[in-house]
Scaffold this motif. Structure first.
Motif, mmCIF file in Angstrom:
data_model
loop_
_atom_site.group_PDB
_atom_site.id
_atom_site.type_symbol
_atom_site.label_atom_id
_atom_site.label_comp_id
_atom_site.label_asym_id
_atom_site.label_seq_id
_atom_site.Cartn_x
_atom_site.Cartn_y
_atom_site.Cartn_z
ATOM 1 N N VAL A 5 -36.847 -27.508 10.422
ATOM 2 C CA VAL A 5 -36.853 -26.042 10.407
ATOM 3 C C VAL A 5 -37.996 -25.527 11.283
ATOM 4 N N LEU A 6 -39.141 -26.179 11.197
ATOM 5 C CA LEU A 6 -40.268 -25.788 12.054
ATOM 6 C C LEU A 6 -39.920 -25.969 13.522
ATOM 7 N N GLY A 7 -39.208 -27.038 13.839
ATOM 8 C CA GLY A 7 -38.791 -27.265 15.214
ATOM 9 C C GLY A 7 -37.901 -26.147 15.728
ATOM 10 N N TYR A 8 -36.946 -25.726 14.904
ATOM 11 C CA TYR A 8 -36.069 -24.622 15.298
ATOM 12 C C TYR A 8 -36.846 -23.313 15.420
ATOM 13 N N LEU A 9 -37.809 -23.102 14.535
ATOM 14 C CA LEU A 9 -38.622 -21.889 14.595
ATOM 15 C C LEU A 9 -39.432 -21.840 15.887
ATOM 16 N N PHE B 193 -49.954 -23.419 12.101
ATOM 17 C CA PHE B 193 -49.454 -22.554 13.167
ATOM 18 C C PHE B 193 -49.797 -23.143 14.532
ATOM 19 N N ARG B 194 -51.003 -23.702 14.642
ATOM 20 C CA ARG B 194 -51.402 -24.351 15.893
ATOM 21 C C ARG B 194 -50.424 -25.485 16.219
ATOM 22 N N ASP B 195 -50.052 -26.274 15.223
ATOM 23 C CA ASP B 195 -49.065 -27.334 15.423
ATOM 24 C C ASP B 195 -47.716 -26.754 15.835
ATOM 25 N N LEU B 196 -47.329 -25.640 15.230
ATOM 26 C CA LEU B 196 -46.068 -24.993 15.564
ATOM 27 C C LEU B 196 -46.032 -24.602 17.043
ATOM 28 N N LEU B 197 -47.155 -24.159 17.575
ATOM 29 C CA LEU B 197 -47.222 -23.787 18.986
ATOM 30 C C LEU B 197 -46.909 -24.962 19.912
ATOM 31 N N HIS B 198 -47.114 -26.186 19.440
ATOM 32 C CA HIS B 198 -46.793 -27.353 20.258
ATOM 33 C C HIS B 198 -45.290 -27.523 20.439
ATOM 34 N N GLY B 199 -44.488 -26.871 19.629
ATOM 35 C CA GLY B 199 -43.039 -26.922 19.773
ATOM 36 C C GLY B 199 -42.477 -25.871 20.702
ATOM 37 N N VAL B 200 -43.350 -25.040 21.249
ATOM 38 C CA VAL B 200 -42.942 -23.971 22.160
ATOM 39 C C VAL B 200 -43.068 -24.476 23.597
ATOM 40 N N TRP B 201 -42.045 -24.265 24.390
ATOM 41 C CA TRP B 201 -42.096 -24.593 25.817
ATOM 42 C C TRP B 201 -42.305 -23.315 26.610
ATOM 43 N N LYS B 202 -42.708 -23.474 27.862
ATOM 44 C CA LYS B 202 -43.059 -22.333 28.701
ATOM 45 C C LYS B 202 -41.901 -21.357 28.875
ATOM 46 N N ASN C 53 -43.653 -23.320 3.724
ATOM 47 C CA ASN C 53 -43.817 -24.731 4.030
ATOM 48 C C ASN C 53 -42.465 -25.415 4.270
ATOM 49 N N PRO C 54 -41.715 -24.956 5.262
ATOM 50 C CA PRO C 54 -40.397 -25.523 5.512
ATOM 51 C C PRO C 54 -40.484 -26.948 6.060
ATOM 52 N N PRO C 55 -39.391 -27.709 5.956
ATOM 53 C CA PRO C 55 -39.387 -29.080 6.488
ATOM 54 C C PRO C 55 -39.488 -29.088 8.010
#
Length: 82
Positions: free
Chosen positions: A9-13, A43-52, A4-6
């Motif tokens: 950190v999730l943005g960088y991941l 994890f679904r939210d984390l995918l929103h930080g991924v660009w093409k 459960n990182p801040p």
């Protein structure tokens, strides 16, 4: 994710290792990505930080479907470049 990182950190991941993994090896991991996204809202939210990036178009469509609708961030900048 289990720790459960801040948010930063999730943005960088998302924008680093996950984005690169999808771009380079997404064909090998897409089923696992889709399954995890169905079961895990974080994890679904984390995918929103991924660009093409360099992700092939067909694979990118599957990533977008797995992550679902873009959450509203409330700052009027909800549209992200592809």
């Amino acid at each position: 994710m289990a720790r459960n990182p801040p948010g930063p950190v999730l943005g960088y991941l998302a924008a680093g290792p996950l984005e690169d993994m999808i771009a380079c090896f997404g064909d090998y991991f897409i089923e696992r990505i889709e399954d995890t996204a169905r079961r895990d809202p974080a994890f679904r939210d984390l995918l929103h930080g991924v660009w093409k990036n360099r992700t092939p178009d067909a694979l990118w469509e599957r990533v977008k479907a797995a992550r679902g609708a873009e959450p509203e961030c409330g700052d009027g900048l909800d549209v992200r470049p592809e």
